[in-house]
Design an enzyme around this catalytic site. Sequence first.
Site, PDB file in Angstrom:
ATOM      1  N   ASN A 140      17.432  -2.004  -5.779  1.00  7.81           N
ATOM      2  CA  ASN A 140      16.942  -1.365  -6.972  1.00  7.81           C
ATOM      3  C   ASN A 140      18.243  -0.218  -6.458  1.00  7.81           C
ATOM      4  OD1 ASN A 140      15.725   0.121  -9.155  1.00  7.81           O
ATOM      5  ND2 ASN A 140      14.848   1.722  -8.383  1.00  7.81           N
TER       6      ASN A 140
ATOM      7  N   HIS B  82       0.500   3.854 -10.787  1.00  3.29           N
ATOM      8  CA  HIS B  82       0.905   4.861 -11.069  1.00  3.29           C
ATOM      9  C   HIS B  82       0.517   5.972 -11.400  1.00  3.29           C
ATOM     10  CE1 HIS B  82       4.825   4.072  -8.290  1.00  3.29           C
ATOM     11  NE2 HIS B  82       3.252   3.386  -7.756  1.00  3.29           N
TER      12      HIS B  82
ATOM     13  N   TYR C 259       9.481  13.615  -6.062  1.00  4.74           N
ATOM     14  CA  TYR C 259       9.657  12.089  -6.745  1.00  4.74           C
ATOM     15  C   TYR C 259       8.807  11.925  -7.257  1.00  4.74           C
ATOM     16  CZ  TYR C 259       7.821   7.570  -5.484  1.00  4.74           C
ATOM     17  OH  TYR C 259       7.968   6.647  -6.286  1.00  4.74           O
TER      18      TYR C 259
ATOM     19  N   ASP D   7       2.106   8.517  -1.712  1.00  3.83           N
ATOM     20  CA  ASP D   7       3.339   8.065  -1.088  1.00  3.83           C
ATOM     21  C   ASP D   7       4.294   9.424  -0.940  1.00  3.83           C
ATOM     22  OD1 ASP D   7       5.937   6.146  -2.234  1.00  3.83           O
ATOM     23  OD2 ASP D   7       5.738   7.190  -0.517  1.00  3.83           O
TER      24      ASP D   7
ATOM     25  N   HIS E 154       6.371   9.871   0.407  1.00  3.58           N
ATOM     26  CA  HIS E 154       7.861   8.990   0.585  1.00  3.58           C
ATOM     27  C   HIS E 154       8.689   9.856   1.486  1.00  3.58           C
ATOM     28  CE1 HIS E 154      11.179   7.833  -2.596  1.00  3.58           C
ATOM     29  NE2 HIS E 154      10.226   7.113  -2.979  1.00  3.58           N
TER      30      HIS E 154
ATOM     31  N   GLU F 198       1.247   7.705   1.936  1.00  5.06           N
ATOM     32  CA  GLU F 198       2.076   6.080   2.066  1.00  5.06           C
ATOM     33  C   GLU F 198       3.859   6.532   2.581  1.00  5.06           C
ATOM     34  OE1 GLU F 198       2.848   3.987  -1.170  1.00  5.06           O
ATOM     35  OE2 GLU F 198       5.000   3.776  -0.446  1.00  5.06           O
TER      36      GLU F 198
ATOM     37  N   GLU G 231       8.175  -0.317   2.741  1.00  3.03           N
ATOM     38  CA  GLU G 231       8.872  -0.975   1.604  1.00  3.03           C
ATOM     39  C   GLU G 231      10.108  -0.921   1.730  1.00  3.03           C
ATOM     40  OE1 GLU G 231       7.245   2.474  -0.734  1.00  3.03           O
ATOM     41  OE2 GLU G 231       9.345   2.322  -1.358  1.00  3.03           O
TER      42      GLU G 231
ATOM     43  N   ARG H 253       4.025  -3.005   3.838  1.00  4.23           N
ATOM     44  CA  ARG H 253       4.247  -2.776   1.957  1.00  4.23           C
ATOM     45  C   ARG H 253       5.742  -3.646   2.089  1.00  4.23           C
ATOM     46  NH1 ARG H 253       3.408  -0.575  -1.753  1.00  4.23           N
ATOM     47  NH2 ARG H 253       5.093   0.600  -1.885  1.00  4.23           N
TER      48      ARG H 253
ATOM     49  N   HIS I 142       5.439  -3.953  -2.103  1.00  4.84           N
ATOM     50  CA  HIS I 142       5.505  -3.002  -2.717  1.00  4.84           C
ATOM     51  C   HIS I 142       5.639  -3.652  -4.049  1.00  4.84           C
ATOM     52  CE1 HIS I 142       9.222  -0.542  -3.598  1.00  4.84           C
ATOM     53  NE2 HIS I 142       8.370  -0.195  -3.771  1.00  4.84           N
TER      54      HIS I 142
ATOM     55  N   GLU J 145       1.077  -3.086  -5.491  1.00  8.23           N
ATOM     56  CA  GLU J 145       1.253  -1.896  -6.534  1.00  8.23           C
ATOM     57  C   GLU J 145       1.798  -3.113  -7.512  1.00  8.23           C
ATOM     58  OE1 GLU J 145       4.709  -0.270  -4.860  1.00  8.23           O
ATOM     59  OE2 GLU J 145       4.965   1.292  -6.438  1.00  8.23           O
TER      60      GLU J 145
HETATM   61  C1  CS2 Z   1       8.707   3.989  -4.168  1.00 11.07           C
HETATM   62  C2  CS2 Z   1       9.583   3.097  -4.479  1.00 11.07           C
HETATM   63  O1  CS2 Z   1       6.889   2.778  -5.536  1.00 11.07           O
HETATM   64  C3  CS2 Z   1       6.823   3.351  -4.404  1.00 11.07           C
HETATM   65  O2  CS2 Z   1       6.331   3.203  -3.508  1.00 11.07           O
HETATM   66  O3  CS2 Z   1       8.088   4.560  -3.251  1.00 11.07           O
HETATM   67  O4  CS2 Z   1       9.162   3.579  -6.184  1.00 11.07           O
HETATM   68  C4  CS2 Z   1      10.652   3.773  -4.074  1.00 11.07           C
HETATM   69  O5  CS2 Z   1      10.571   5.401  -5.170  1.00 11.07           O
HETATM   70  C5  CS2 Z   1      11.993   3.109  -5.115  1.00 11.07           C
HETATM   71  O6  CS2 Z   1      11.841   1.777  -4.633  1.00 11.07           O
HETATM   72  C6  CS2 Z   1      13.416   4.026  -4.740  1.00 11.07           C
HETATM   73  O7  CS2 Z   1      14.349   2.575  -5.357  1.00 11.07           O
HETATM   74 MG    MG Z   2       6.750   4.306  -2.008  1.00  9.65          MG
END
Ligand code: CS2
Ligand code: MG
Length: 408
Positions: free
Chosen positions: A37, A122, A160, A215, A217, A241, A267, A288, A317, A344
């Site tokens: 990404n 989400h 986020y 999350d 984050h 998370e 992730e 993850r 992820h 996810e």
């Molecule tokens: C996030 C991700 O999906 C998730 O759990 O943590 O979308 C993350 O923000 C992105 O992959 C960052 O590039």
């Molecule tokens: Mg995440």
Amino acid sequence: MKITDAKVFVGGPKKNYVTLKIITDQGVYGLGDATLNNRETLPAKYLQDFLIPNLIGMDPRNSEDIWQFLYRGAYFRGGPIAMAAYGAIDMALWDIKGKLANMPLYQLFGGKSRDGAMVYAHATGADLEDLMDSIAQYVEEGYKAIRVQCGIPGMPTASYAVPEKKGSAQNYITDYTGIRPKVEIWDTDKYMRYMPGALAEIRDRFGPDVHILHDVHHRLLPREAAEFAKAVEPVRLFWMEDPTPAENQDALRLIRQHSTTPIAIGEVFNSIWDCNKLIENELIDFIRLAATYAGGITPLKRIVDLAGLHNVRTGFHGAPSHSPISMAAQHHLNAWAPNFGVQEYLVLGTPECDALFPSEHRMENGMVYVSDAPGLGVDFDEAEAARYTYAPGSHPVVRLEDGTMWNY
Ligand code: CS2
Ligand code: MG
């Protein structure tokens, strides 16, 4: 049998998917996803300049030896760019293996442990009311597990994965076009004082049956994460998370000492060595990593097996940056894994995406049902691919109010 050619395609509907196609002398081809990404051109270039020239002439059935050649042969091992490139190669070789065996990959792993694999969506909102509407919609659509993120009163910017204005939950974005990232301003104290109560209100509103995920984050220090985990314990989250950056795997001990809130991490990892202590010491509940970022099915399956020895379940992820190819690899692993947890699931199920990646994997009522087609069970339409080009994108960076750089 020999690899005779391989091609890399960068682009796709709303995402710069990096798709690898490996062609063999027996007409069977395999597909892989190298989408890293916001850095998509880098694994693409590594594949084109170094890895593909080495693959030509190799026997595609020797996927383990080829993985060891890539990983050990690089000398400077690992890292997200290299592992995403290896991941695409490994996925494509497994795809070829399945097609040769005329079996879906889950059969080669050991068959099905379940028919449907639970996924999570989400839900998000500029404020709690907005988020409640978003959650209600996913409950209505039959999701059993829902991740919840909402705007924090008094936070200088949207946090986020939170839309900047009410009512835009369905198309919030975390990646912005252009190389220079937007700046998000973060205030831990405001988050710590508000979020536990918001999560408790969500549990009160939607009852005990829906699985609620959140999350963090990477935003908290270990002590703060321990305090947060303790505060949300009565909410009985399915998972909390990325509570704190986990390069220092030992930091998770502090959270474990203070709370039974389930923890999901991984992730951003791309090696078993990023998480072996987390798993062996049972400092987490869900792992993850993703098939692309972990370097493919071959290493990810090892991590699933290690996790299974230590009561850790999978929660791969599945952000929008994962193309239907790596998601297909994860669908097969999810069907097989005895220690499956949740998947996810944010692949853009749009007509454009389906046209580019024809597949028989099915998502219904919050469950994914894996395809029985040989190999990955997903294809790639090169004519469709010609419609797309690369457009640079970047997710935000995060600073504290005094300007200090923080964790996105
Ligand atoms: C996030 C991700 O999906 C998730 O759990 O943590 O979308 C993350 O923000 C992105 O992959 C960052 O590039
Ligand atoms: Mg995440």
